[in-house]
Motif scaffolding. Structure first.
Motif, mmCIF file in Angstrom:
data_model
loop_
_atom_site.group_PDB
_atom_site.id
_atom_site.type_symbol
_atom_site.label_atom_id
_atom_site.label_comp_id
_atom_site.label_asym_id
_atom_site.label_seq_id
_atom_site.Cartn_x
_atom_site.Cartn_y
_atom_site.Cartn_z
ATOM 1 N N PRO A 1 35.579 -52.646 -17.870
ATOM 2 C CA PRO A 1 34.991 -52.175 -16.611
ATOM 3 C C PRO A 1 34.818 -53.339 -15.644
ATOM 4 O O PRO A 1 34.298 -54.393 -16.008
ATOM 5 N N TYR B 1 44.608 -43.548 -26.331
ATOM 6 C CA TYR B 1 43.886 -43.903 -25.107
ATOM 7 C C TYR B 1 44.515 -45.130 -24.444
ATOM 8 O O TYR B 1 45.045 -46.021 -25.130
ATOM 9 N N ALA C 1 37.501 -42.559 -31.357
ATOM 10 C CA ALA C 1 36.671 -42.728 -30.161
ATOM 11 C C ALA C 1 36.783 -44.178 -29.707
ATOM 12 O O ALA C 1 37.193 -45.056 -30.465
ATOM 13 N N VAL D 1 36.497 -48.787 -20.387
ATOM 14 C CA VAL D 1 36.931 -47.599 -19.653
ATOM 15 C C VAL D 1 38.125 -47.031 -20.402
ATOM 16 O O VAL D 1 39.118 -47.740 -20.618
ATOM 17 N N ALA E 1 34.702 -47.400 -28.143
ATOM 18 C CA ALA E 1 33.331 -47.909 -28.085
ATOM 19 C C ALA E 1 32.845 -48.046 -26.654
ATOM 20 O O ALA E 1 33.631 -48.163 -25.704
ATOM 21 N N ASP E 2 31.532 -48.006 -26.509
ATOM 22 C CA ASP E 2 30.926 -48.249 -25.203
ATOM 23 C C ASP E 2 31.320 -49.636 -24.695
ATOM 24 O O ASP E 2 31.588 -50.555 -25.476
ATOM 25 N N GLY E 3 31.353 -49.782 -23.401
ATOM 26 C CA GLY E 3 31.713 -51.068 -22.826
ATOM 27 C C GLY E 3 33.161 -51.135 -22.383
ATOM 28 O O GLY E 3 33.614 -52.185 -21.903
#
Length: 302
Positions: free
Chosen positions: A271, A266, A148, A154, A150-152
């Protein structure tokens, strides 16, 4: 309130990694850059940069300040490009980071197409098996292989990343073929630093293999070469060894066990209010050239 010119100096120092590099970017002298940075530190009451004779590194306060300024700098550059009429043009610097083996096998052979399509993009490729700090290293697009993101960030999913247990026929002839996960403890296992323990799944059951690599290395490519040479058993991504399995240089063992199915490939970027055309173009390019069907293989196990 106008963007403080001393902030621009600090942002340039953080991006270039040196006073000299920042001076070239800003068309100032290194002495002027150093003086402006010192004035900013005094005004803020915080030490932003560690200075030594050989290198420059941000302090924790400097890293936080860089991260806070990053979206402002990005927005200002985008605004400048739009005013100058470059807003929709695919041009400018583009720095890409990718894992060493994946970059060499699945990106490098196609880069001539991207370069021909976008001749005004100044492309830089950084191959590194670690998770590079996109902020600190000024990376525009990173290819990451992980369960996965991490948040933060795109993240654009490009493909799955199936991993299989495999070994060279010569190794299996000398040491035998393991018939269970438990039997792996009697074999020579190969993994780069950070790749152990192995988290496996098979038949709906999970398993964890905790064992030291028979050879210590920080290189995933070295692990592949060791496996091909008959030095032990490795857990390898199918994108890396599909041709070796298909041609018999490696043999899959302990089917249907495999690495965690959650891992995927990925394209990742930070962002920003306005993603640059070069970033958008490179992500689209990766979608074209990264195709897991290219490394599909018939099931065969030893």
């Amino acid at each position: 309130m106008a963007f403080d010119p001393d902030y621009a100096v600090f942002a340039a120092v953080a991006e270039a990694g040196s006073m000299t590099g920042a001076a070239r970017m800003l068309r100032l002298s290194p002495a002027a850059v150093s003086k402006r940075l010192a004035a900013l530190e005094q005004r803020l009451g915080a030490h932003l940069v560690h200075r030594t004779t050989r290198r420059l590194a941000l302090t924790p306060a400097g890293e936080r300040f860089r991260d806070d300024l990053a979206p402002i700098v990005s927005a200002l550059r985008a605004a400048e490009a739009r005013v100058a009429g470059r807003g929709g043009k695919t041009a400018g610097r583009l720095t890409v980071s990718a894992p060493t083996s994946f970059g060499r096998l699945h990106i490098a052979p196609h880069l001539a197409t991207f370069i021909a399509r976008y001749p005004e993009v100044e492309l830089a490729i950084d191959l590194d098996d670690g998770f590079v700090d996109l902020h600190g290293a000024r990376i525009d697009v990173a290819v990451r292989i992980a369960p996965a993101i991490a948040d933060g960030f795109v993240a654009h999913r490009l493909a799955g990343s199936r991993r299989l247990l495999c070994a060279a026929p010569a190794y299996l002839e000398r040491h035998g073929t393991p018939d269970s996960i438990a039997a792996l403890t009697r074999h020579r296992l190969l993994a780069a630093e950070g790749q152990m323990p192995w988290r496996l799944s098979g038949g709906g059951r999970p398993a964890i293999v905790r064992q030291k690599s028979h050879v210590r290395t920080n290189s995933s490519e070295m692990v592949r070469e060791l496996a091909l040479g008959g030095a032990g058993i490795a857990l390898r991504s199918l994108w890396d060894v599909a041709s070796d399995l298909a041609q018999g240089r490696l043999v899959r063992i302990l089917a249907p066990w495999q690495g965690s199915a959650s891992a995927a490939i990925y394209a990742v970027h930070l962002p920003t209010p306005h993603v640059s055309p070069a970033v958008t173009a490179f992500v689209a390019f990766l979608r074209e050239v990264v195709d897991e069907a290219d490394w599909a293989m018939p099931e065969r196990a030893g």
